[in-house]
Design an enzyme around this catalytic site. Sequence first.
Site, PDB file in Angstrom:
ATOM      1  N   HIS A  63       0.845  -1.213   0.000  1.00 19.88           N
ATOM      2  CA  HIS A  63       0.000   0.000   0.000  1.00 19.88           C
ATOM      3  C   HIS A  63       0.873   1.253   0.000  1.00 19.88           C
ATOM      4  CE1 HIS A  63      -2.796  -2.907   2.170  1.00 19.88           C
ATOM      5  NE2 HIS A  63      -3.502  -2.535   1.127  1.00 19.88           N
ATOM      6  N   GLN A  87     -17.784  -7.094  -0.953  1.00 18.94           N
ATOM      7  CA  GLN A  87     -16.900  -7.936  -1.763  1.00 18.94           C
ATOM      8  C   GLN A  87     -16.518  -9.236  -1.066  1.00 18.94           C
ATOM      9  OE1 GLN A  87     -13.940  -4.587  -1.906  1.00 18.94           O
ATOM     10  NE2 GLN A  87     -12.425  -6.223  -1.857  1.00 18.94           N
ATOM     11  N   LYS A 137      -0.721  -7.193  -7.669  1.00 22.86           N
ATOM     12  CA  LYS A 137      -1.051  -8.487  -7.058  1.00 22.86           C
ATOM     13  C   LYS A 137      -2.506  -8.874  -7.354  1.00 22.86           C
ATOM     14  CE  LYS A 137      -1.818  -9.446  -2.683  1.00 22.86           C
ATOM     15  NZ  LYS A 137      -3.043 -10.260  -2.749  1.00 22.86           N
ATOM     16  N   ARG A 169      -3.602 -10.427   4.231  1.00 20.21           N
ATOM     17  CA  ARG A 169      -3.989 -11.749   4.743  1.00 20.21           C
ATOM     18  C   ARG A 169      -2.784 -12.575   5.195  1.00 20.21           C
ATOM     19  NH1 ARG A 169      -8.364 -11.086   0.692  1.00 20.21           N
ATOM     20  NH2 ARG A 169     -10.329 -11.281   1.828  1.00 20.21           N
TER      21      ARG A 169
HETATM   22  O1  PAF Z   1      -7.765  -4.064  -3.270  1.00 21.00           O
HETATM   23  C1  PAF Z   1      -8.450  -3.750  -2.260  1.00 21.00           C
HETATM   24  O2  PAF Z   1      -7.939  -3.559  -1.161  1.00 21.00           O
HETATM   25  C2  PAF Z   1      -9.956  -3.614  -2.404  1.00 21.00           C
HETATM   26  O3  PAF Z   1     -10.472  -4.550  -3.291  1.00 21.00           O
HETATM   27  C3  PAF Z   1     -10.384  -2.191  -2.800  1.00 21.00           C
HETATM   28  C4  PAF Z   1      -9.867  -1.806  -4.168  1.00 21.00           C
HETATM   29  C5  PAF Z   1      -9.892  -1.192  -1.756  1.00 21.00           C
HETATM   30  C6  PAF Z   1     -11.913  -2.100  -2.844  1.00 21.00           C
HETATM   31  O4  PAF Z   1     -12.483  -2.388  -1.612  1.00 21.00           O
END
Ligand code: PAF
Length: 296
Positions: A37, A61, A149, A187
Amino acid sequence: MRTFQQISALRAYLRNLRQDKKTIGFVPTMGALHAGHLSLVQRSKGDCDITVLSLFVNPAQFAPTEDLSKYPRELNRDMQLTSNADVDAVFLPEIEEMYPSGFQTWVGVTELSKPLEGEHRPTHYQGVATIVTKLLNIVQPDIAYFGQKDYQQFLVVERMVRDLNIPSAIQMVATVREADGLAMSSRNVYLSPEERTAATLLNRLIGIASERVQQGEPNPLTLKQDLERVMSQEPLAELDYVALVHPDTLQPVTGLQEEATLLTLAIKIGKTRLIDNALLVPEGIPLPRPRISKPI
Ligand code: PAF
């Protein structure tokens, strides 16, 4: 660093910046931040005047059987990391802010969402496409950054942005890896020490496949079977899929020597599902350029 929980307050802040002709980079995340990130943040800070990062664990999701309730949440640590990385604004909405009562609109990218992850997680990309559309509409960034990734996620978002005329560019940033090659992932914290060692299998498979393609292996079926054989020798790993596909369409390839092929892998180590991918580039074929979609 500014923090916002309300869409209206974030919009007002960004409106002023846009009036001052500042360019805006956006890094959407679900928190539990890691070096992957932070590389997106660095990229945004290099390209844009202002960097906005969102922290939102998006329930839409996750399937009911997945890890929503135990997904790592480390708000204090995330705030420290974003502040150290000099992020300008963090958006951390509550669930009701993003999915208020009565919410009933979903975004679906029909074809690119179907194969690979889509076969194993049939509702996943509808949840991703919907939340990313909402976030892009709220932030209206010049550029939004996504890690390689989640390659299929990038393609889904790239297609969606083009199809819906969302005026942001979408930039892919290379996967950041641990010293032993394991791709950074929120994870990874689920893995026990033995599972963590077994997880390096993914990067070993990428190494084997890259070498075989560079040495001239022409046949995707032979390579796939060989990779599955190596995988079956790791007792802690359970195969979800190994696929050799076209990097734009995600359809299976029939040869490995004509152009770059995307190797994409998903395995379960214990209860943890891990994914990884790499472009396999034959000898003499130029490396594909990093992907960025232009706003239309
Ligand atoms: O890649 C992620 O962390 C998630 O899928 C995202 C793009 C923040 C959407 O919730």
